[in-house]
Design a protein around this motif. Structure first.
Motif, mmCIF file in Angstrom:
data_model
loop_
_atom_site.group_PDB
_atom_site.id
_atom_site.type_symbol
_atom_site.label_atom_id
_atom_site.label_comp_id
_atom_site.label_asym_id
_atom_site.label_seq_id
_atom_site.Cartn_x
_atom_site.Cartn_y
_atom_site.Cartn_z
ATOM 1 N N ASP A 233 0.870 -1.181 0.000
ATOM 2 C CA ASP A 233 0.000 0.000 0.000
ATOM 3 C C ASP A 233 0.905 1.229 0.000
ATOM 4 O O ASP A 233 1.229 1.796 1.045
ATOM 5 C CB ASP A 233 -0.906 -0.023 1.230
ATOM 6 N N TRP A 234 1.300 1.643 -1.207
ATOM 7 C CA TRP A 234 2.276 2.733 -1.319
ATOM 8 C C TRP A 234 1.718 4.054 -0.808
ATOM 9 O O TRP A 234 2.452 4.870 -0.244
ATOM 10 C CB TRP A 234 2.736 2.870 -2.773
ATOM 11 N N THR A 235 0.429 4.280 -0.971
ATOM 12 C CA THR A 235 -0.154 5.527 -0.467
ATOM 13 C C THR A 235 -0.039 5.597 1.049
ATOM 14 O O THR A 235 0.348 6.626 1.625
ATOM 15 C CB THR A 235 -1.631 5.625 -0.889
ATOM 16 N N PHE A 236 -0.360 4.481 1.712
ATOM 17 C CA PHE A 236 -0.252 4.443 3.170
ATOM 18 C C PHE A 236 1.207 4.616 3.601
ATOM 19 O O PHE A 236 1.513 5.375 4.534
ATOM 20 C CB PHE A 236 -0.805 3.115 3.686
ATOM 21 N N LEU A 237 2.121 3.940 2.933
ATOM 22 C CA LEU A 237 3.534 4.040 3.285
ATOM 23 C C LEU A 237 4.037 5.471 3.145
ATOM 24 O O LEU A 237 4.711 6.002 4.039
ATOM 25 C CB LEU A 237 4.358 3.106 2.405
ATOM 26 N N ALA A 303 9.221 -7.715 12.546
ATOM 27 C CA ALA A 303 9.043 -8.319 11.222
ATOM 28 C C ALA A 303 7.563 -8.487 10.896
ATOM 29 O O ALA A 303 7.136 -8.295 9.746
ATOM 30 C CB ALA A 303 9.767 -9.661 11.158
ATOM 31 N N ILE A 304 6.764 -8.841 11.901
ATOM 32 C CA ILE A 304 5.322 -8.962 11.705
ATOM 33 C C ILE A 304 4.690 -7.587 11.508
ATOM 34 O O ILE A 304 3.864 -7.383 10.608
ATOM 35 C CB ILE A 304 4.692 -9.696 12.901
ATOM 36 N N LEU A 305 5.083 -6.627 12.353
ATOM 37 C CA LEU A 305 4.539 -5.280 12.211
ATOM 38 C C LEU A 305 4.909 -4.676 10.854
ATOM 39 O O LEU A 305 4.108 -3.942 10.254
ATOM 40 C CB LEU A 305 5.043 -4.388 13.349
ATOM 41 N N ASN A 306 6.106 -4.986 10.366
ATOM 42 C CA ASN A 306 6.533 -4.455 9.064
ATOM 43 C C ASN A 306 5.565 -4.845 7.947
ATOM 44 O O ASN A 306 5.197 -4.005 7.109
ATOM 45 C CB ASN A 306 7.935 -4.959 8.720
ATOM 46 N N VAL A 307 5.171 -6.131 7.899
ATOM 47 C CA VAL A 307 4.306 -6.544 6.783
ATOM 48 C C VAL A 307 2.914 -5.941 6.919
ATOM 49 O O VAL A 307 2.252 -5.653 5.908
ATOM 50 C CB VAL A 307 4.234 -8.085 6.652
ATOM 51 N N HIS A 308 2.450 -5.713 8.144
ATOM 52 C CA HIS A 308 1.138 -5.083 8.302
ATOM 53 C C HIS A 308 1.187 -3.602 7.943
ATOM 54 O O HIS A 308 0.268 -3.082 7.303
ATOM 55 C CB HIS A 308 0.625 -5.294 9.728
ATOM 56 N N LEU A 309 2.247 -2.920 8.346
ATOM 57 C CA LEU A 309 2.375 -1.519 7.962
ATOM 58 C C LEU A 309 2.565 -1.373 6.462
ATOM 59 O O LEU A 309 2.004 -0.466 5.842
ATOM 60 C CB LEU A 309 3.547 -0.888 8.714
ATOM 61 N N ALA A 310 3.333 -2.263 5.857
ATOM 62 C CA ALA A 310 3.607 -2.162 4.420
ATOM 63 C C ALA A 310 2.352 -2.375 3.582
ATOM 64 O O ALA A 310 2.267 -1.890 2.443
ATOM 65 C CB ALA A 310 4.670 -3.179 4.017
ATOM 66 N N THR A 311 1.377 -3.087 4.132
ATOM 67 C CA THR A 311 0.143 -3.340 3.391
ATOM 68 C C THR A 311 -1.033 -2.510 3.921
ATOM 69 O O THR A 311 -2.171 -2.675 3.459
ATOM 70 C CB THR A 311 -0.222 -4.839 3.468
ATOM 71 N N GLY A 312 -0.788 -1.631 4.900
ATOM 72 C CA GLY A 312 -1.844 -0.810 5.472
ATOM 73 C C GLY A 312 -2.878 -1.603 6.243
ATOM 74 O O GLY A 312 -3.991 -1.125 6.474
#
Length: 882
Positions: A233-237, A303-312
């Motif tokens: 989710d590039w907009t969220f990132l 590592a888990i938080l990273n994938v959730h943040l990266a996908t919004g």
């Protein structure tokens, strides 16, 4: 108006609501159907809480060096010793070690006394052992230690990832909620990520049985796959996250074959998991001790938080990362600063925060820096740097790693104070002062569960003896140290009100705000119902605004740890289904032992064969730190090269059963959370000279020089023993006394069957077998203790050592309804080929549901039985509040 007193269960982090009714002299406890955490359901532990009440084994009066004293002398002694230590050595020479069993109000007062008035941050909690890694990760990523989701998300998600979490055993009520949601939503998928095949895997569409410590490889590989497949989710990132560029660069090029190799998984399974995550926006990842209790615990969580943040996927219905707590108030303790690395209200030790908290408390001093984390704290005790230690509501001589060194530290310490509800445990034996604390059911306050829901614990029993609430004990010590004005609380509602007011001050994080109206008056506090914080917020961060200085979340590159030593077997530790921590409470309930009555070691068949071990044999589990003894369970659910040992056993219930004694004190360098999942050990068979089974109506002291474990059974106690040397002369006197004797003996073989009856009722029984001879099934023998009188058939069966037809045999599979394994297998052989049929015939699985995975397994394993059908929710009624 509720039919009973509404309170909260004192066990796990689910935070189930209870209704308590007094019926004459009895207490009845049921689930509260109006509580949003459990909606009336209870697990077997919660349903048996009424059986844990009573004065047996309680610490009822203050003691100094074993002598009973009054409160004034005990409190004055503690205050004087603490003041003298501060005068001679400074505030850093004192430490508190507290517990997620405390109520928030207790925690708040202890933290205030230590950090604001004694002036040291050397107060840490046993939550350090279970929750400090996700706390540190959430603090970094979100700006505050917050869980962004709620329990409804587990039901609303289309994909559930259960990572290092055996929910069926540790949080059965949430397991049932997830199972029922899966039944209602045929498209819902569940992936279990765990080195063990646990009962929870019965719910899984895919089980990734990865190698221990490889979680970061898996989630870093997932992040690279999502980037490569255009699923970020590039907009969220770009609008709401910092650090994503460096984090994505760090995983660049990580392929599915490489991930599969590093995790010891099939490429097809890794690819299936990655595709499922990529195409399912409504994803919840629930992670627990399998992730937290590693030397890379913080990075695992990141590592888990990273994938959730990266996908919004955060703060949305059915989409969030979810750290599940183990203790009833692990989160409440973190809110008030119970960790040595925090001030109150999630503040750090910046100058501004320190000045503000000191001014708010009107404290003479404030801790200048973070204190010692749990493992370092006890090492400082061992080294003599900490001269006085106050332990509250926990048993570190069992639960900490390198437990023998912890015992040595306590034995060396100049002054050890322990506040507890029990009269005896491994830690209390080393205390100079023992203070009788109020138990669950006797005290008022609040707890915060895993979804940030604050619930009230309410008293429904009078205080026994001279037991007092923890907040009162701490405040009285503070007053005797000269701080009385700051600790003059008339009741817990005023403590909560002060705590809530502190959260409202800036510059604390913008998220943590407690509603002070809950304690605006004693009446408001007494009537308060369960509610989440911040007020009205079931989910957090859905708007993309985080609790950081700039309002953006933070991602961080994380790297797997280098491969460690490979020698020996990898030891994993954790809970069994019906026990809790070191069994202070569950150890009082006979039926909670019937599923797993002794220390066990689960071993893969290949490793068992290599070590020369058979099912049910005794084995040493050993390394450089020491050794423990456990009964062998051969399980194909273990990976080869790995074993599992439960954490609960201690010196009250077993000889050589404390697994903490063989866990090295290796910790995550950031959080200080110990690694309980990867100790290296060897397995060796124990060849006993004899084995014995002893049943008595009254507790007896096991003879020296043998292995043993003991459990309560209906009507008395069961003791199983194994002798390491010849000679059983000390055993027959354990059944001595008046009465009628039944005896069958074969001296040449070393066999003895001895029973004592009084007016036809079994009073004591002893079976001895030579070497590794097979003892009779203890389940049916123990049931004889609960009989008013033995008939002729019972007596003959007893001496033969063979159960009569229909006698209970095997482990207790359904603790809620007392259904043993033997009855279940018999029902399956007689045509009950589905879970629903077993429920209809035996009532098994219609209580908390924690046994449902085992019912399915037994259907599959029992000869000539067909494959099981999935349990329909209409056949899985739970204990409710009706």
């Amino acid at each position: 108006m509720k039919d009973g007193i509404a309170t909260t269960c004192p066990y796990c982090g689910v935070g189930c609501g209870l209704l308590v009714r007094r019926v004459g002299e009895r207490v009845e406890i049921t689930g509260d159907p109006d509580h949003p955490a459990n909606r009336g359901r209870l697990c077997a532990k919660g349903a048996s809480l009424a059986e844990t009440l009573g004065p047996e084994g309680r610490l009822l009066y203050p003691e100094i060096r074993g002598e009973r004293v009054d409160w004034d002398k005990a409190l004055s002694t503690v205050a004087r010793q603490f003041a003298e230590v501060v005068d001679r050595h400074g505030p850093e020479a004192i430490a508190f070690y507290v517990s997620g069993q405390l109520l928030t109000e207790d925690y708040y007062v202890a933290n205030k006394l230590m950090k604001g008035f004694i002036g040291s941050a050397n107060i840490d909690t046993n939550s350090r052992l279970c929750m400090s890694s996700p706390a540190a990760a959430q603090q970094f990523a979100f700006g505050e230690d917050l869980v962004p989701g709620c329990y409804e998300d587990l039901e609303q998600a289309d994909l559930l990832l259960l990572v290092g979490w055996n929910a069926a055993f540790t949080h059965p009520v949430l397991y049932r909620r997830m199972a029922e949601a899966k039944e209602k939503n045929p498209g819902k998928r569940v992936v279990v990520i765990d080195p063990r095949r646990t009962a929870t895997c019965e719910l899984a569409d895919l089980h990734l049985q990865l190698s221990p410590g490889s979680d970061i490889w898996l989630f870093n590989g997932l992040l690279e796959y999502l980037k490569r497949e255009g699923r970020l989710d590039w907009t969220f990132l770009e609008n709401h996250v910092r650090g994503f560029g460096a984090t994505l660069d760090a995983v660049s090029g990580l392929s599915i074959p490489e991930v599969a190799r590093r995790c010891d998984l099939r490429e097809a399974d890794v690819a299936a998991f990655f595709r499922l995550f990529a195409t399912t926006p409504r994803t919840v990842t629930v992670f627990s001790q399998g992730i937290n209790q590693q030397v890379t615990g913080v990075d695992n969580c990141l590592a888990i938080l990273n994938v959730h943040l990266a996908t919004g996927r955060i703060g949305k219905p059915g989409a969030c990362p979810f750290s599940i707590t183990g203790q009833p108030n692990a989160m409440g303790g973190r809110e008030v600063g119970g960790l040595a690395t925090q001030l109150a209200a999630h503040r750090d030790f910046s100058a501004a925060n320190r000045q503000q908290v000191q001014a708010f408390w009107q404290a003479p001093r404030i801790a200048a820096r973070p204190g010692l984390k749990a493992v370092d704290l006890f090492e400082a005790v061992h080294a003599g740097k900490i001269k006085a230690l106050w332990i509250m509501a926990t048993n570190p001589a069992v639960s900490l790693p390198e437990a023998e060194r912890v015992r040595s530290a306590l034995a060396r310490c100049e002054f050890v104070v322990v506040s507890d509800v029990v009269a005896d445990n491994d830690t209390l034996r080393l205390a100079h002062v023992r203070l009788p604390a109020a138990a669950w059911g006797e005290k008022d306050g609040t707890v915060t569960n895993s979804e940030r829901r604050i619930s009230r614990q309410r008293a429904f029993l009078p205080l026994p003896g001279q037991a007092r609430p923890d907040w009162w004990i701490i405040s009285q010590v503070a007053a005797r140290m000269g701080f009385g004005q700051a600790f003059a609380y008339p009741g817990p509602h005023t403590i909560f009100r002060e705590h809530a007011a502190l959260t409202a001050l800036s510059p604390a994080g913008p998220r943590l705000r407690l509603d002070p109206s809950i304690a605006a008056s004693r009446e408001a506090y007494d009537l308060a119902g369960p509610h989440q914080w911040p007020a009205g917020a079931a989910r957090l961060f859905g708007d993309g605004r985080f609790a950081t200085d700039d309002g953006r979340a933070r991602m961080k590159p994380v790297a797997p740890a280098p491969a460690g030593e490979a020698a020996g077997l990898c030891l994993n530790t954790g809970r069994v289904r019906d026990q809790w921590h070191t069994m202070t409470r569950t150890g009082r309930v006979a039926r909670l032992f019937a599923h797993t009555p002794e220390p066990v070691v689960s071993v893969h068949p290949r490793d068992a064969a290599r070590a020369g071990l058979k099912e049910g044999a005794w084995a040493w589990v050993a390394n450089r730190l020491g050794r423990i003894a456990a009964r062998v369970q051969i399980s194909a659910g273990q990976r080869p090269g790995e074993i599992f040992v439960p954490m609960h056993w201690n010196d009250l219930f077993a000889a050589a059963g404390r697994v903490g004694a063989i866990i090295p004190a290796c910790c995550d360098p950031t959080s200080g959370q110990p690694a309980f999942k990867a100790a290296r050990v060897e397995l060796d068979p124990i060849t006993p000279a004899w084995q014995a089974l002893l049943l008595t109506r009254h507790p007896v002291t096991p003879p020296a020089g043998c292995l043993w474990h003991r459990v309560p059974v209906p009507g008395g106690y069961r003791l199983q023993l194994a002798g390491l040397a010849k000679g059983t002369a000390a055993l027959p006197p354990l059944v001595a006394g008046r009465g009628e004797w039944l005896r069958l003996e074969d001296p040449a073989q070393g066999r003895l069957r001895l029973a004592r009856l009084v007016e036809g009722r079994l009073e004591a029984l002893l079976f001895i077998e030579p070497g590794q001879g097979r003892l009779p099934d203890p389940t049916w023998l123990a049931s004889l203790l609960d009989r008013e009188k033995l008939d002729t058939a019972d007596r003959l069966a007893l001496l033969r050592g063979e159960p009569p037809e229909g006698a209970p045999q095997g482990r207790l599979i359904c603790a809620c309804h007392g259904v043993a394994e033997g009855r279940i297998r018999e029902a399956i052989r007689n045509g009950a080929t589905t879970v629903i049929e077993l429920q209809a015939r035996l009532n098994a699985g219609t209580g908390c549901g924690a046994c449902l995975p085992e019912l399915k397994r037994l259907i599959t394993e029992t000869p000539s039985a067909p494959s099981p059908a999935f349990c329909h929710p209409q056949g899985c009624d739970t204990i409710d509040g009706s």
